[in-house]
Design an enzyme around this catalytic site. Structure first.
Site, PDB file in Angstrom:
ATOM      1  N   LYS A  84      -8.798   9.586  -8.312  1.00  0.00           N
ATOM      2  CA  LYS A  84      -8.101   8.648  -9.196  1.00  0.00           C
ATOM      3  C   LYS A  84      -8.065   7.265  -8.560  1.00  0.00           C
ATOM      4  O   LYS A  84      -7.492   7.084  -7.487  1.00  0.00           O
ATOM      5  CB  LYS A  84      -6.657   9.117  -9.430  1.00  0.00           C
ATOM      6  CG  LYS A  84      -5.963   8.302 -10.516  1.00  0.00           C
ATOM      7  CD  LYS A  84      -4.467   8.553 -10.574  1.00  0.00           C
ATOM      8  CE  LYS A  84      -3.687   7.552  -9.774  1.00  0.00           C
ATOM      9  NZ  LYS A  84      -3.853   6.160 -10.163  1.00  0.00           N
ATOM     10  N   GLU A 134      -3.372   6.758   4.474  1.00  0.00           N
ATOM     11  CA  GLU A 134      -3.596   5.407   5.009  1.00  0.00           C
ATOM     12  C   GLU A 134      -2.617   4.499   4.286  1.00  0.00           C
ATOM     13  O   GLU A 134      -2.780   4.231   3.098  1.00  0.00           O
ATOM     14  CB  GLU A 134      -5.033   4.953   4.725  1.00  0.00           C
ATOM     15  CG  GLU A 134      -6.102   5.790   5.373  1.00  0.00           C
ATOM     16  CD  GLU A 134      -5.981   5.818   6.879  1.00  0.00           C
ATOM     17  OE1 GLU A 134      -5.511   4.821   7.460  1.00  0.00           O
ATOM     18  OE2 GLU A 134      -6.327   6.847   7.479  1.00  0.00           O
ATOM     19  N   CYS A 163      -4.780  -4.307   3.930  1.00  0.00           N
ATOM     20  CA  CYS A 163      -3.783  -3.724   4.828  1.00  0.00           C
ATOM     21  C   CYS A 163      -4.039  -4.134   6.277  1.00  0.00           C
ATOM     22  O   CYS A 163      -3.175  -3.974   7.135  1.00  0.00           O
ATOM     23  CB  CYS A 163      -3.769  -2.212   4.683  1.00  0.00           C
ATOM     24  SG  CYS A 163      -5.395  -1.481   4.868  1.00  0.00           S
ATOM     25  N   GLU A 183       6.034  -5.316   4.620  1.00  0.00           N
ATOM     26  CA  GLU A 183       4.705  -5.722   4.178  1.00  0.00           C
ATOM     27  C   GLU A 183       4.818  -6.567   2.906  1.00  0.00           C
ATOM     28  O   GLU A 183       5.448  -6.160   1.932  1.00  0.00           O
ATOM     29  CB  GLU A 183       3.871  -4.464   3.882  1.00  0.00           C
ATOM     30  CG  GLU A 183       2.438  -4.779   3.560  1.00  0.00           C
ATOM     31  CD  GLU A 183       1.580  -3.533   3.338  1.00  0.00           C
ATOM     32  OE1 GLU A 183       2.047  -2.593   2.688  1.00  0.00           O
ATOM     33  OE2 GLU A 183       0.441  -3.524   3.827  1.00  0.00           O
TER      34      GLU A 183
HETATM   35  O1  TXE Z   1       0.722   1.020  -4.502  1.00  0.00           O
HETATM   36  P1  TXE Z   1       0.822   2.546  -4.765  1.00  0.00           P
HETATM   37  P2  TXE Z   1       1.357  -0.171  -5.329  1.00  0.00           P
HETATM   38  C1  TXE Z   1       1.183  -1.607  -0.388  1.00  0.00           C
HETATM   39  C2  TXE Z   1       1.504  -3.065  -0.633  1.00  0.00           C
HETATM   40  C3  TXE Z   1       1.957  -3.068  -2.058  1.00  0.00           C
HETATM   41  C4  TXE Z   1       2.698  -1.760  -2.117  1.00  0.00           C
HETATM   42  C5  TXE Z   1       2.846  -1.173  -3.485  1.00  0.00           C
HETATM   43  O2  TXE Z   1       2.546  -3.473   0.186  1.00  0.00           O
HETATM   44  O3  TXE Z   1       2.792  -4.147  -2.354  1.00  0.00           O
HETATM   45  O4  TXE Z   1       1.926  -0.877  -1.337  1.00  0.00           O
HETATM   46  O5  TXE Z   1       1.620  -1.206  -4.168  1.00  0.00           O
HETATM   47  C6  TXE Z   1      -1.126   6.044  -6.855  1.00  0.00           C
HETATM   48  N1  TXE Z   1       1.420  10.479  -6.970  1.00  0.00           N
HETATM   49  N2  TXE Z   1      -0.215  -1.301  -0.531  1.00  0.00           N
HETATM   50  O6  TXE Z   1       2.673   0.210  -5.938  1.00  0.00           O
HETATM   51  O7  TXE Z   1       1.819   2.850  -5.849  1.00  0.00           O
HETATM   52  C7  TXE Z   1      -1.384   4.809  -7.678  1.00  0.00           C
HETATM   53  O8  TXE Z   1      -1.614   5.125  -9.027  1.00  0.00           O
HETATM   54  C8  TXE Z   1       0.121  10.241  -6.747  1.00  0.00           C
HETATM   55  C9  TXE Z   1      -0.934  -1.116   0.686  1.00  0.00           C
HETATM   56  O9  TXE Z   1       0.348  -0.655  -6.261  1.00  0.00           O
HETATM   57  O10 TXE Z   1       1.001   3.202  -3.461  1.00  0.00           O
HETATM   58  C10 TXE Z   1      -2.575   4.235  -6.962  1.00  0.00           C
HETATM   59  O11 TXE Z   1      -3.758   4.917  -7.353  1.00  0.00           O
HETATM   60  N3  TXE Z   1      -0.405   9.011  -6.736  1.00  0.00           N
HETATM   61  C11 TXE Z   1      -2.219  -0.408   0.452  1.00  0.00           C
HETATM   62  C12 TXE Z   1      -2.265   4.553  -5.496  1.00  0.00           C
HETATM   63  O12 TXE Z   1      -1.293   5.586  -5.539  1.00  0.00           O
HETATM   64  C13 TXE Z   1       0.421   7.975  -6.949  1.00  0.00           C
HETATM   65  C14 TXE Z   1      -2.987  -0.846  -0.736  1.00  0.00           C
HETATM   66  C15 TXE Z   1      -1.689   3.375  -4.705  1.00  0.00           C
HETATM   67  O13 TXE Z   1      -0.604   2.851  -5.397  1.00  0.00           O
HETATM   68  C16 TXE Z   1       1.790   8.166  -7.172  1.00  0.00           C
HETATM   69  C17 TXE Z   1      -2.142  -1.000  -1.890  1.00  0.00           C
HETATM   70  C18 TXE Z   1       2.300   9.502  -7.189  1.00  0.00           C
HETATM   71  N4  TXE Z   1       3.571   9.785  -7.414  1.00  0.00           N
HETATM   72  C19 TXE Z   1      -0.810  -1.255  -1.741  1.00  0.00           C
HETATM   73  N5  TXE Z   1       2.366   6.948  -7.339  1.00  0.00           N
HETATM   74  C20 TXE Z   1      -3.120  -0.251   1.660  1.00  0.00           C
HETATM   75  N6  TXE Z   1      -2.673   0.559   2.623  1.00  0.00           N
HETATM   76  O14 TXE Z   1      -4.214  -0.764   1.715  1.00  0.00           O
HETATM   77  C21 TXE Z   1       1.391   6.028  -7.229  1.00  0.00           C
HETATM   78  N7  TXE Z   1       0.205   6.641  -7.004  1.00  0.00           N
END
Ligand code: TXE
Length: 499
Positions: free
Chosen positions: A193, A268, A302, A403
């Site tokens: 996904k 990660e 990140c 972050e």
């Molecule tokens: O990420 P999410 P978000 C950090 C960055 C950002 C914060 C939130 O600080 O501001 O995270 O970003 C899926 N079960 N990073 O809310 O929600 C979601 O659909 C399964 C750092 O956009 O963590 C997406 O595919 N999956 C990071 C993925 O998780 C779930 C890069 C990431 O989304 C889920 C991005 C659930 N219950 C944001 N809920 C890095 N480490 O590079 C969400 N998802």
């Protein structure tokens, strides 16, 4: 190799993106492009102009079950396919990604907001991921341990079966492929996904996989939001391992959900990476790279060095020069080649970053540069923020600890080596760190004491795909890259033979 006529969406992507009516993104299940069973859709925005360009399915448990059923049927075939055949298919996917670099980069930029020139580089790296793991499929082998008392152990590494890959919105196709490629190379079938905020290149990858002859059901790409689609994936009993990249709080939730089912997990997560600049560094090289490590991809990586620590002796010199360079960065239309900073990925994230800047001021921060939204002529509804540099903050304040994931960095002076190490380590995160010094003894000494999974000395984002990638502390669990990913995506079985 010729561009193929069957890749309908990729070939038409420019027209589709320019059309006034949003098009429909589809799931890829059992080798076919299909709508979700509930026919519910989410809006997809182009961050550069704030307009909806497409709708993607909000897939539910039924769709996940269909994908799992397809994967279950495909598992025996894919697992037993000779390594060379896996190589040929994965390598063909890499070739097609390269052939369609322009189209995929346009899609990525329109979906994510990053400059097109940057998207082109990242799409190239997505192809490299497939190429790298195509060869890994050919090279991965078992270990043998000879015992003194006339016995031999050997360790078989078998595919896990069905695995889940969930990726974020900042480097969409690059991070998606970084998980899928090793999972497939290790012989698994995959339910993947992408982020619902940036689904487009994952959708186009579906077409590429069909074209490359990936057997049906081996890879299934489902679109939808985290709480519905993502949740259905992580909860599914038959999905035995989850590889996730995203926010730390989502990672915590995934770990809590998956642990009672004893799923294998690779997480990660976020970072708040220190960039430590000693007075004896190569100043010019450091300045050039530090501008990049602060603001590349609008700071939405990140690995960006968002906490800059500068040795007191050169603090003023650094500040003057750095601000001067930052003020020259062009924020603007991602389609223009001179643009260095494009649009922020979503309205929600844009507001989050602006709130973080306001909070930094409330915490006593002094904004040296930027700090405001940027209005771009002709793209007034896009989400742009000026590159922002803040000084004067305590190391333990929220701005320095949480972050932000946007074009915002803090600069802070340090007294000496011990002070720099203490400040750098004062964080719940431990993903990456950068050290600038021409004194290699000091560089190694400091590297040994910084608590993070990746350390760059006199460089940043110099990646070798063979190296372990991942973080300590709240930055995650496990490592990706090279054999680490192949090990993660396999189950070990030890066989002991008494001779
Ligand atoms: O990420 P999410 P978000 C950090 C960055 C950002 C914060 C939130 O600080 O501001 O995270 O970003 C899926 N079960 N990073 O809310 O929600 C979601 O659909 C399964 C750092 O956009 O963590 C997406 O595919 N999956 C990071 C993925 O998780 C779930 C890069 C990431 O989304 C889920 C991005 C659930 N219950 C944001 N809920 C890095 N480490 O590079 C969400 N998802």
């Amino acid at each position: 190799m010729q561009k193929n006529i069957h890749l309908n969406y990729i070939k038409k992507i420019q027209t589709l993106l320019q059309s006034n009516s949003p098009f429909l993104i589809q799931n890829y299940i059992n080798g076919e492009l299909t709508a979700s069973s509930n026919e519910e859709y989410l809006d997809n925005f182009n961050p550069s102009n704030g307009l909806i360009y497409s709708h993607c399915p909000n897939s539910n448990q039924t769709d996940v079950q269909l994908a799992v059923d397809a994967a279950t049927s495909a598992c025996p075939l894919w697992k037993n396919l000779p390594a060379e055949n896996k190589f040929i298919i994965l390598n063909r996917i890499a070739e097609l990604i390269d052939i369609y670099n322009d189209e995929l980069a346009l899609a990525e930029s329109s979906d994510q907001g990053k400059p097109i020139w940057l998207a082109k580089n990242e799409i190239k790296r997505a192809a490299q991921n497939f190429r790298f793991y195509a060869t890994a499929a050919m090279q991965f082998s078992s270990e043998a341990h000879i015992m003194e008392e006339s016995a031999i152990n050997y360790t078989i590494r078998q595919p896990i079966g069905i695995v889940g890959c969930i990726s974020p919105w900042n480097l969409p196709l690059y991070l998606f492929s970084w998980k899928i490629a090793p999972a497939l190379a290790a012989g698994n079938c995959v339910i993947a996904k992408p982020s619902e905020i940036t689904p487009l290149t994952a959708f186009l990858l579906s077409e590429i996989c069909i074209e490359a002859g990936l057997p049906k059901g081996v890879l299934n790409i489902l679109h939808g939001n985290g709480p519905v689609t993502g949740q259905a994936i992580i909860e599914h009993q038959q999905i035995k391992a989850i590889s996730f990249t995203g926010g730390t709080s989502t990672g915590k939730h995934i770990a809590a959900t998956a642990a009672p089912m004893f799923k294998k997990l690779s997480l990660e997560l976020g970072g708040k990476n220190p960039n430590i600049i000693f007075a004896d560094c190569d100043f010019e090289k450091m300045i050039k790279t530090t501008v990049n490590s602060s603001f590349l991809n609008q700071g939405e990586i990140c690995l960006c060095g968002s906490r800059i620590y500068v040795e007191k002796r050169i603090y003023d010199k650094f500040k003057t020069r750095f601000i001067d360079e930052v003020n020259q960065l062009k924020v603007g239309n991602p389609a223009e080649s001179e643009t260095k900073i494009g649009a922020i990925v979503s309205k929600q994230h844009y507001e989050k970053v602006l709130n973080c800047i306001a909070r930094a001021e409330a915490e006593g921060g002094n904004i040296l540069s930027g700090g405001k939204p940027k209005n771009i002529l002709g793209l007034e509804n896009g989400w742009y923020i000026e590159p922002t540099v803040i000084e004067g903050l305590q190391n333990n304040c929220l701005t320095q600890q949480e972050e932000i994931f946007g074009p915002v960095v803090t600069i802070t002076p340090f007294e000496n080596e011990a002070d720099a190490i203490e400040k750098a380590n004062e964080s719940i995160y431990g993903l990456a760190a950068t050290i600038w010094t021409e004194n290699l003894t000091k560089a190694h000494r400091v590297a040994g004491q910084i608590n993070s999974g990746i350390i760059w000395i006199n460089c940043w984002l110099l990646r070798d795909l063979r190296t372990p990638f991942g973080g300590m502390k709240n930055s995650g669990v496990g490592r990706e890259g090279g054999w680490e990913a192949m090990r993660f995506f396999t189950e070990q079985k030890n066989v002991c033979i008494k001779l």
